[in-house]
Design a protein around this motif. Sequence first.
Motif, PDB file in Angstrom:
ATOM      1  N   UNK A  42      -6.046   4.183  -6.938  1.00 49.98           N
ATOM      2  CA  UNK A  42      -6.056   4.683  -5.566  1.00 49.98           C
ATOM      3  C   UNK A  42      -6.070   6.086  -5.485  1.00 49.98           C
ATOM      4  N   UNK A  43      -5.279   6.800  -6.441  1.00 49.61           N
ATOM      5  CA  UNK A  43      -5.029   8.326  -6.422  1.00 49.61           C
ATOM      6  C   UNK A  43      -6.407   8.801  -7.033  1.00 49.61           C
ATOM      7  N   UNK A  44      -6.805   8.422  -7.874  1.00 45.98           N
ATOM      8  CA  UNK A  44      -8.263   8.795  -8.502  1.00 45.98           C
ATOM      9  C   UNK A  44      -9.272   8.714  -7.401  1.00 45.98           C
ATOM     10  N   UNK A  45      -9.595   7.509  -6.773  1.00 45.43           N
ATOM     11  CA  UNK A  45     -10.332   7.462  -5.636  1.00 45.43           C
ATOM     12  C   UNK A  45     -10.331   8.302  -4.534  1.00 45.43           C
ATOM     13  N   UNK A  46      -8.896   8.893  -4.163  1.00 43.70           N
ATOM     14  CA  UNK A  46      -8.716   9.614  -3.310  1.00 43.70           C
ATOM     15  C   UNK A  46      -9.282  10.978  -3.564  1.00 43.70           C
ATOM     16  N   UNK A  47      -8.795  11.420  -4.837  1.00 44.08           N
ATOM     17  CA  UNK A  47      -9.447  12.716  -5.273  1.00 44.08           C
ATOM     18  C   UNK A  47     -10.949  12.748  -5.478  1.00 44.08           C
ATOM     19  N   UNK A  48     -11.669  11.907  -5.958  1.00 48.93           N
ATOM     20  CA  UNK A  48     -13.051  11.959  -6.149  1.00 48.93           C
ATOM     21  C   UNK A  48     -13.753  11.728  -4.613  1.00 48.93           C
ATOM     22  N   UNK A  55      -4.764  12.963  -3.723  1.00 48.83           N
ATOM     23  CA  UNK A  55      -4.349  12.182  -4.748  1.00 48.83           C
ATOM     24  C   UNK A  55      -2.818  12.502  -4.896  1.00 48.83           C
ATOM     25  N   UNK A  56      -2.561  13.648  -4.148  1.00 50.53           N
ATOM     26  CA  UNK A  56      -0.916  14.128  -4.371  1.00 50.53           C
ATOM     27  C   UNK A  56      -0.005  13.246  -3.173  1.00 50.53           C
ATOM     28  N   UNK A  71      -5.569  -6.625  -2.544  1.00 47.88           N
ATOM     29  CA  UNK A  71      -4.501  -5.689  -2.892  1.00 47.88           C
ATOM     30  C   UNK A  71      -4.651  -4.369  -2.208  1.00 47.88           C
ATOM     31  N   UNK A  72      -3.691  -3.533  -2.043  1.00 47.81           N
ATOM     32  CA  UNK A  72      -3.653  -2.404  -1.228  1.00 47.81           C
ATOM     33  C   UNK A  72      -2.873  -1.341  -1.794  1.00 47.81           C
ATOM     34  N   UNK A  73      -3.299  -0.193  -1.508  1.00 49.62           N
ATOM     35  CA  UNK A  73      -2.244   0.957  -1.646  1.00 49.62           C
ATOM     36  C   UNK A  73      -2.643   2.034  -0.508  1.00 49.62           C
ATOM     37  N   UNK A  74      -1.502   2.340   0.137  1.00 51.70           N
ATOM     38  CA  UNK A  74      -1.684   3.250   1.165  1.00 51.70           C
ATOM     39  C   UNK A  74      -1.026   4.500   1.150  1.00 51.70           C
ATOM     40  N   UNK A  85      -4.317   6.479   5.028  1.00 49.09           N
ATOM     41  CA  UNK A  85      -5.537   6.168   4.069  1.00 49.09           C
ATOM     42  C   UNK A  85      -5.167   5.107   3.304  1.00 49.09           C
ATOM     43  N   UNK A  86      -6.149   4.264   3.135  1.00 45.32           N
ATOM     44  CA  UNK A  86      -5.826   2.994   2.371  1.00 45.32           C
ATOM     45  C   UNK A  86      -6.806   2.763   1.206  1.00 45.32           C
ATOM     46  N   UNK A  87      -6.547   2.242   0.033  1.00 45.63           N
ATOM     47  CA  UNK A  87      -7.341   1.941  -1.026  1.00 45.63           C
ATOM     48  C   UNK A  87      -7.242   0.357  -0.921  1.00 45.63           C
TER      49      UNK A  87
END
Length: 278
Positions: A42-48, A55-56, A71-74, A85-87
């Motif tokens: 999720x962090x990597x996707x946010x940075x990209x 990502x931070x 599955x989800x991260x937010x 934001x959610x991945x």
Amino acid sequence: MNSTAMNLIEHALLTYTEGTAMQAEEDGGRFQQQQDEFVESARSCAVRTLCEDAGNLDWQYTVVGLPEHIEEARALLAPGRLEYLRYRVDCTDEDRTSVGFELVRPCLACGHDQVTQVSSLFHLGRLLAESAAEHTDAGEDDPQDSASPLAGIHGLQARASRVTGLARHLAAQHPDAALVVQFAHVTGHQDGEGRAELRLRAASVDAAADVARTLGAHLVTDIYSTIGTYVFQRGDTTTVVDGIEVQLSAHTQLSEEEADAWRAEQLPTTDAEGGENK
């Protein structure tokens, strides 16, 4: 039953108990590793998609209220705001997996979430600007009404709706927390200004900590003893969300072992010369 048979039974039961405990520990370790890897994705996707700052953010893994194949991260955009934001990864079957990176904007007035795929930092900025404009257009404060004899009640309905919506939103997002509304209060003043308060209690300190993260707040905890042998952990926090002052609290009774350890820590210590240190 002879002693040999009894020893075999005891040995088998002991082996089974130790084996299942070890398996549970290994399963727990693998599950934690999978969660950590998912959050890193999720962090990597946010940075990209956005930037390093995205990502931070405080990304949290969740499966609460989700189907088994999702599955989800937010991550909250900022403390005191409900947008996050959610991945999300949807594994409907082995041959088809879809990945989404989205902005979720909960609406306290209607109780529904507005979900939009986010493609870039510019796109996110546009969505947030639109939300700000919509919030201003639907705002409760009308300058023309500030001198009205009824200015004190203008906006009461909007504030009450936001308080109701926030309570329902948190209860739906944290069903295991068993949130209870202890107090809700909305006021309006002569100049048209007003305030809204919401006091919540969670079933446990751990549950309250999860709710606090959703609010972008930090739960402050301490341990205290009451009359008798009971020892409790208490958690409290106060924050402001969408103009609503939210107070969250919880109490958890410590186990006998935890209580004994806490009491031992409260005893005065002795230095090398035998003196007491308090």
